[in-house]
Design a protein around this motif. Sequence first.
Motif, PDB file in Angstrom:
ATOM      1  N   ARG A 235      -5.244   0.280  -4.387  1.00 18.88           N
ATOM      2  CA  ARG A 235      -4.140  -0.537  -4.901  1.00 18.88           C
ATOM      3  C   ARG A 235      -3.392  -1.175  -3.731  1.00 18.88           C
ATOM      4  NH1 ARG A 235       0.933   1.700  -8.465  1.00 18.88           N
ATOM      5  NH2 ARG A 235       2.200  -0.159  -8.192  1.00 18.88           N
ATOM      6  N   GLU A 236      -2.986  -2.422  -3.883  1.00 17.94           N
ATOM      7  CA  GLU A 236      -2.290  -3.112  -2.808  1.00 17.94           C
ATOM      8  C   GLU A 236      -0.846  -2.645  -2.700  1.00 17.94           C
ATOM      9  OE1 GLU A 236      -2.695  -7.491  -1.589  1.00 17.94           O
ATOM     10  OE2 GLU A 236      -0.857  -7.424  -2.806  1.00 17.94           O
ATOM     11  N   VAL A 237      -0.466  -2.274  -1.492  1.00 19.90           N
ATOM     12  CA  VAL A 237       0.913  -1.953  -1.153  1.00 19.90           C
ATOM     13  C   VAL A 237       1.259  -2.782   0.075  1.00 19.90           C
ATOM     14  CG1 VAL A 237       0.761   0.375  -2.124  1.00 19.90           C
ATOM     15  CG2 VAL A 237       0.308   0.037   0.305  1.00 19.90           C
ATOM     16  N   TRP A 238       2.497  -2.676   0.538  1.00 20.19           N
ATOM     17  CA  TRP A 238       2.946  -3.463   1.676  1.00 20.19           C
ATOM     18  C   TRP A 238       3.389  -2.538   2.808  1.00 20.19           C
ATOM     19  CZ3 TRP A 238       2.340  -8.639   1.920  1.00 20.19           C
ATOM     20  CH2 TRP A 238       1.932  -9.248   0.746  1.00 20.19           C
ATOM     21  N   ILE A 239       3.008  -2.911   4.019  1.00 18.14           N
ATOM     22  CA  ILE A 239       3.370  -2.119   5.198  1.00 18.14           C
ATOM     23  C   ILE A 239       4.113  -2.979   6.205  1.00 18.14           C
ATOM     24  CG2 ILE A 239       1.478  -0.477   4.940  1.00 18.14           C
ATOM     25  CD1 ILE A 239       0.009  -2.045   7.192  1.00 18.14           C
ATOM     26  N   GLY A 240       4.937  -2.313   7.010  1.00 18.99           N
ATOM     27  CA  GLY A 240       5.624  -2.965   8.114  1.00 18.99           C
ATOM     28  C   GLY A 240       5.014  -2.509   9.428  1.00 18.99           C
ATOM     29  N   GLU A 241       5.691  -2.799  10.516  1.00 21.13           N
ATOM     30  CA  GLU A 241       5.172  -2.440  11.836  1.00 21.13           C
ATOM     31  C   GLU A 241       5.118  -0.937  12.057  1.00 21.13           C
ATOM     32  OE1 GLU A 241       6.833  -4.555  15.138  1.00 21.13           O
ATOM     33  OE2 GLU A 241       6.873  -6.431  14.011  1.00 21.13           O
ATOM     34  N   ASP A 242       6.120  -0.209  11.594  1.00 20.62           N
ATOM     35  CA  ASP A 242       6.143   1.242  11.759  1.00 20.62           C
ATOM     36  C   ASP A 242       5.380   1.910  10.626  1.00 20.62           C
ATOM     37  OD1 ASP A 242       7.709   1.121  14.074  1.00 20.62           O
ATOM     38  OD2 ASP A 242       9.555   1.029  12.885  1.00 20.62           O
ATOM     39  N   PRO A 243       4.685   3.002  10.899  1.00 15.77           N
ATOM     40  CA  PRO A 243       3.891   3.666   9.862  1.00 15.77           C
ATOM     41  C   PRO A 243       4.678   4.139   8.646  1.00 15.77           C
ATOM     42  CG  PRO A 243       3.268   4.464  12.024  1.00 15.77           C
ATOM     43  CD  PRO A 243       4.500   3.608  12.205  1.00 15.77           C
ATOM     44  N   ASP A 244       5.968   4.413   8.831  1.00 14.52           N
ATOM     45  CA  ASP A 244       6.756   4.879   7.683  1.00 14.52           C
ATOM     46  C   ASP A 244       7.430   3.735   6.927  1.00 14.52           C
ATOM     47  OD1 ASP A 244       8.642   4.272   9.593  1.00 14.52           O
ATOM     48  OD2 ASP A 244       9.701   6.185   9.450  1.00 14.52           O
ATOM     49  N   GLN A 245       7.127   2.525   7.293  1.00  9.38           N
ATOM     50  CA  GLN A 245       7.640   1.359   6.576  1.00  9.38           C
ATOM     51  C   GLN A 245       6.575   0.889   5.594  1.00  9.38           C
ATOM     52  OE1 GLN A 245      10.890   0.176   6.948  1.00  9.38           O
ATOM     53  NE2 GLN A 245      10.954   2.114   8.034  1.00  9.38           N
ATOM     54  N   LEU A 246       6.666   1.360   4.359  1.00  8.04           N
ATOM     55  CA  LEU A 246       5.730   0.966   3.323  1.00  8.04           C
ATOM     56  C   LEU A 246       6.466   0.858   2.002  1.00  8.04           C
ATOM     57  CD1 LEU A 246       3.474   3.960   2.352  1.00  8.04           C
ATOM     58  CD2 LEU A 246       5.215   4.203   4.057  1.00  8.04           C
TER      59      LEU A 246
ATOM     60  N   GLU B  71      10.608  -5.200  -1.682  1.00  8.30           N
ATOM     61  CA  GLU B  71      11.201  -3.885  -1.430  1.00  8.30           C
ATOM     62  C   GLU B  71      11.229  -3.595   0.067  1.00  8.30           C
ATOM     63  OE1 GLU B  71      10.090   0.701  -2.693  1.00  8.30           O
ATOM     64  OE2 GLU B  71       9.124  -0.957  -3.728  1.00  8.30           O
ATOM     65  N   LEU B  72      10.167  -3.966   0.756  1.00  4.95           N
ATOM     66  CA  LEU B  72      10.099  -3.762   2.202  1.00  4.95           C
ATOM     67  C   LEU B  72      11.136  -4.627   2.915  1.00  4.95           C
ATOM     68  CD1 LEU B  72       8.316  -1.986   3.977  1.00  4.95           C
ATOM     69  CD2 LEU B  72       6.819  -3.928   4.312  1.00  4.95           C
ATOM     70  N   LYS B  73      11.292  -5.845   2.467  1.00  2.00           N
ATOM     71  CA  LYS B  73      12.305  -6.735   3.050  1.00  2.00           C
ATOM     72  C   LYS B  73      13.710  -6.174   2.819  1.00  2.00           C
ATOM     73  CE  LYS B  73       9.556 -10.263   4.136  1.00  2.00           C
ATOM     74  NZ  LYS B  73       9.390 -10.876   5.405  1.00  2.00           N
ATOM     75  N   ASN B  74      13.939  -5.572   1.639  1.00  2.00           N
ATOM     76  CA  ASN B  74      15.256  -5.008   1.310  1.00  2.00           C
ATOM     77  C   ASN B  74      15.651  -3.841   2.215  1.00  2.00           C
ATOM     78  OD1 ASN B  74      15.588  -6.873  -0.735  1.00  2.00           O
ATOM     79  ND2 ASN B  74      14.965  -5.464  -2.352  1.00  2.00           N
ATOM     80  N   ILE B  75      14.667  -3.142   2.779  1.00  4.41           N
ATOM     81  CA  ILE B  75      14.998  -2.023   3.670  1.00  4.41           C
ATOM     82  C   ILE B  75      15.030  -2.461   5.135  1.00  4.41           C
ATOM     83  CG2 ILE B  75      14.233  -0.224   2.089  1.00  4.41           C
ATOM     84  CD1 ILE B  75      11.659   0.022   3.729  1.00  4.41           C
ATOM     85  N   GLY B  76      14.967  -3.789   5.349  1.00  2.00           N
ATOM     86  CA  GLY B  76      15.172  -4.320   6.687  1.00  2.00           C
ATOM     87  C   GLY B  76      13.934  -4.647   7.494  1.00  2.00           C
TER      88      GLY B  76
END
Length: 99
Positions: free
Chosen positions: A27-38, A44-49
């Motif tokens: 299933r597609e999810v979204w990740i950021g640069e840090d491993p705990d940013q998902l 939702e990812l944008k909302n957490i900065g």
Amino acid sequence: MPQLIEAAREHRLAELLIRPGAPGTHREVWIGEDPDQLAARRTELKNIGERQAWPSGADDALVRAAVVTNAPVVSLTPVLQDTGEEIASGGLGALLRWR
């Protein structure tokens, strides 16, 4: 899936349980640069900065998050083969450090 992603983001995974190849693992999810940013959704990812966001398979993103918090990743395939048991079709779950 959203609760599992939230638990990973908050470092609450004691063990990540995975059944490789199950439908929910890709299933597609979204990740950021840090491993705990998902997140389940990009917004939702944008909302957490998080400024950058990339799509990822849920299995890859959750394994990545588990590894940085020293949470073991356990494949359920051998257990299911030995017992003949069936589990939910999603393919991903967790034992949590706390609720």
